[in-house]
Design an enzyme around this catalytic site. Sequence first.
Site, PDB file in Angstrom:
ATOM      1  N   ARG A   1     -20.780  21.842 -93.885  1.00  0.00           N
ATOM      2  CA  ARG A   1     -21.675  22.219 -95.016  1.00  0.00           C
ATOM      3  C   ARG A   1     -22.823  23.226 -94.116  1.00  0.00           C
ATOM      4  O   ARG A   1     -23.627  22.901 -93.248  1.00  0.00           O
ATOM      5  CB  ARG A   1     -22.429  21.337 -95.695  1.00  0.00           C
ATOM      6  CG  ARG A   1     -23.544  21.708 -96.842  1.00  0.00           C
ATOM      7  CD  ARG A   1     -23.925  20.618 -97.418  1.00  0.00           C
ATOM      8  NE  ARG A   1     -24.838  20.920 -98.598  1.00  0.00           N
ATOM      9  CZ  ARG A   1     -26.288  20.761 -98.500  1.00  0.00           C
ATOM     10  NH1 ARG A   1     -26.528  20.043 -97.296  1.00  0.00           N
ATOM     11  NH2 ARG A   1     -26.768  21.113 -99.411  1.00  0.00           N
TER      12      ARG A   1
ATOM     13  N   ASN B   1     -29.809  24.052-102.457  1.00  0.00           N
ATOM     14  CA  ASN B   1     -30.404  23.005-101.598  1.00  0.00           C
ATOM     15  C   ASN B   1     -31.437  22.304-102.228  1.00  0.00           C
ATOM     16  O   ASN B   1     -32.430  22.828-102.439  1.00  0.00           O
ATOM     17  CB  ASN B   1     -30.509  23.190-100.145  1.00  0.00           C
ATOM     18  CG  ASN B   1     -30.554  21.892 -99.600  1.00  0.00           C
ATOM     19  OD1 ASN B   1     -29.668  20.695 -99.398  1.00  0.00           O
ATOM     20  ND2 ASN B   1     -31.955  21.467 -99.196  1.00  0.00           N
ATOM     21  N   GLU B   2     -31.415  20.740-102.740  1.00  0.00           N
ATOM     22  CA  GLU B   2     -32.450  20.038-103.432  1.00  0.00           C
ATOM     23  C   GLU B   2     -33.191  20.875-104.292  1.00  0.00           C
ATOM     24  O   GLU B   2     -34.304  21.068-104.080  1.00  0.00           O
ATOM     25  CB  GLU B   2     -33.291  19.334-102.097  1.00  0.00           C
ATOM     26  CG  GLU B   2     -32.033  18.608-101.250  1.00  0.00           C
ATOM     27  CD  GLU B   2     -32.723  17.937-100.291  1.00  0.00           C
ATOM     28  OE1 GLU B   2     -34.167  18.128 -99.706  1.00  0.00           O
ATOM     29  OE2 GLU B   2     -32.167  17.131 -99.262  1.00  0.00           O
TER      30      GLU B   2
ATOM     31  N   HIS C   1     -27.889  13.461-102.558  1.00  0.00           N
ATOM     32  CA  HIS C   1     -28.380  13.337-101.144  1.00  0.00           C
ATOM     33  C   HIS C   1     -29.006  11.716-100.920  1.00  0.00           C
ATOM     34  O   HIS C   1     -29.858  11.316-101.935  1.00  0.00           O
ATOM     35  CB  HIS C   1     -29.356  14.142-100.802  1.00  0.00           C
ATOM     36  CG  HIS C   1     -28.699  15.679-100.782  1.00  0.00           C
ATOM     37  ND1 HIS C   1     -29.433  16.725-100.298  1.00  0.00           N
ATOM     38  CD2 HIS C   1     -27.547  16.099-101.109  1.00  0.00           C
ATOM     39  CE1 HIS C   1     -28.805  17.708-100.465  1.00  0.00           C
ATOM     40  NE2 HIS C   1     -27.440  17.594-100.897  1.00  0.00           N
TER      41      HIS C   1
ATOM     42  N   TYR D   1     -30.783   9.159 -98.826  1.00  0.00           N
ATOM     43  CA  TYR D   1     -31.845   8.914 -97.682  1.00  0.00           C
ATOM     44  C   TYR D   1     -32.489   7.451 -97.867  1.00  0.00           C
ATOM     45  O   TYR D   1     -31.810   6.388 -98.539  1.00  0.00           O
ATOM     46  CB  TYR D   1     -32.696   9.965 -97.507  1.00  0.00           C
ATOM     47  CG  TYR D   1     -32.168  11.255 -96.838  1.00  0.00           C
ATOM     48  CD1 TYR D   1     -31.604  11.161 -95.742  1.00  0.00           C
ATOM     49  CD2 TYR D   1     -31.704  12.289 -97.733  1.00  0.00           C
ATOM     50  CE1 TYR D   1     -30.999  12.272 -94.988  1.00  0.00           C
ATOM     51  CE2 TYR D   1     -31.260  13.476 -97.210  1.00  0.00           C
ATOM     52  CZ  TYR D   1     -30.946  13.615 -95.729  1.00  0.00           C
ATOM     53  OH  TYR D   1     -30.216  14.595 -95.291  1.00  0.00           O
TER      54      TYR D   1
ATOM     55  N   GLU E   1     -25.359  15.029 -98.536  1.00  0.00           N
ATOM     56  CA  GLU E   1     -26.318  14.923 -97.167  1.00  0.00           C
ATOM     57  C   GLU E   1     -26.431  13.140 -97.527  1.00  0.00           C
ATOM     58  O   GLU E   1     -26.702  12.536 -98.416  1.00  0.00           O
ATOM     59  CB  GLU E   1     -27.616  15.556 -97.383  1.00  0.00           C
ATOM     60  CG  GLU E   1     -27.578  16.964 -97.187  1.00  0.00           C
ATOM     61  CD  GLU E   1     -28.858  17.464 -96.955  1.00  0.00           C
ATOM     62  OE1 GLU E   1     -30.098  16.664 -96.724  1.00  0.00           O
ATOM     63  OE2 GLU E   1     -29.285  18.717 -97.056  1.00  0.00           O
TER      64      GLU E   1
ATOM     65  N   TRP F   1     -25.932  14.371 -92.469  1.00  0.00           N
ATOM     66  CA  TRP F   1     -27.079  15.415 -92.132  1.00  0.00           C
ATOM     67  C   TRP F   1     -27.476  14.997 -90.592  1.00  0.00           C
ATOM     68  O   TRP F   1     -28.059  13.813 -90.563  1.00  0.00           O
ATOM     69  CB  TRP F   1     -28.040  15.426 -93.041  1.00  0.00           C
ATOM     70  CG  TRP F   1     -29.251  16.465 -92.664  1.00  0.00           C
ATOM     71  CD1 TRP F   1     -30.173  16.189 -91.801  1.00  0.00           C
ATOM     72  CD2 TRP F   1     -29.316  17.720 -92.912  1.00  0.00           C
ATOM     73  NE1 TRP F   1     -30.826  17.554 -91.650  1.00  0.00           N
ATOM     74  CE2 TRP F   1     -30.205  18.441 -92.439  1.00  0.00           C
ATOM     75  CE3 TRP F   1     -28.520  18.454 -93.946  1.00  0.00           C
ATOM     76  CZ2 TRP F   1     -30.950  19.713 -92.647  1.00  0.00           C
ATOM     77  CZ3 TRP F   1     -28.887  20.245 -94.094  1.00  0.00           C
ATOM     78  CH2 TRP F   1     -30.084  20.508 -93.406  1.00  0.00           C
TER      79      TRP F   1
END
Length: 438
Positions: free
Chosen positions: A81, A157-158, A224, A226, A253, A282
């Site tokens: 990516r 992205n985001e 994503h 996290y 991610e 990531w």
Amino acid sequence: MEALPKLRRVLAAAALAVAASVVCLVAPAYAATGLHVSGTKIVESGGQPFIMRGINHEHTWFTNQTSSFAAIKATGANTVRVVLSGGRWTANAASDVANVIALCKQNRLICVLEDHDTTGYGEDADAYTLDQAVDYWVSLKSVLQGQEDYVIINIGNEPIGNTNPGQWTSATAAAVSRMRSNGFEHLLMVDAPNWGQDWQHVMRDTAQTVLDADPRHNTVLSIHMYAVFNTAASITSYLDTIAAKGWPLVIGEFGWQFDSGQVDDQTLMAEAVKRGLGYLGWSWAGNNDPILDMTNNFDPTQLTTWGKRIVQGSNGITVTAREAAIFAGTGPTTPPPTGPACTAAYSVTGQWSGGFQGDVKVTAGTAAIHGWTVSLTFPNGQQITQAWGATVTTTGATATARNVSYNGSLTAGASTTFGFLASWAASNGPPTLSCTAV
């Protein structure tokens, strides 16, 4: 670099995470050009399933790190990516994007191209809108058309921060619609709001509107993961909910659990493997928060703790990645023999005055192997100067590459790769190869 370090963003999102209700809807999908959605899965143009196993690369800030494509491939990854910018940072022009695509194809990697300009819109004053992201993709159309077998477009992205994340639904649906009205037939990827983590469950609850906005039914959702996903239960609950709706999903991610408040990467990868979901970690290197770097200074021989976890782990890239079928036959190959044996396929992935970059794919025969050695006898005095994914020694014209700790054991028919940099002078003929296994 990024205006707000990723680690700060994900910690902020985790602190704000709240529960949300579950709505069950099912989204049908059908085949499209090139890579496309079929049901909840991604398949290639020939109908072969494709499960992303890959790494994020911060290309827009490190455009000189072109060797990273081969190094990422050497981990066994099937996807990269690639971070791009249309102007929030130094813009990646069409010529640069065309070179990125060429590097992906040379290294037999599926290329997910993402526009990073939209990161944190609504909360970050510098962020671009998704509409501006579509403008950027339209400006690149000449180098993207015809690449549908190799390129996935991650629109932004985001694209929404933690301020008014509800705007994600209409903005993302409009962006998908505009991409199609401008003639893009690629598989589209759309990131969740809340800096990608969807802790307010906007994507989880309203994504059907976005999927319905695509007349080609060829859009995949991207979460994503996290600090919001720091427990096994939070991961499985989110994945279960999306699966129940019948929506296609990838983990676009994620980081690793360097302390108890961070994402449970081990559960994440195990669940992705069990469910047949793609994941993209990531990132290779270059973070403002270096704890998220998989390598030290882009050096593939210096994997960090995070790099070792995602590359070498039991559910990691080397063990679970399978190369896209579209690349079959792109290098010299020999049918795997029976017994504890292996074959090696060689390719040049880049060449310049006095130097070149090579790649060797090692494939086990019809029985599992526990170690391999590849001999490369060069005809024109070429000398390997650096290698990754193998330990290389040289005697005269012959270089001998032996597996490293994480890629020696292969199940029957499975493959791994190693790469190298080498010098050449008058000519650069291919070496004679041999592969032995134990």
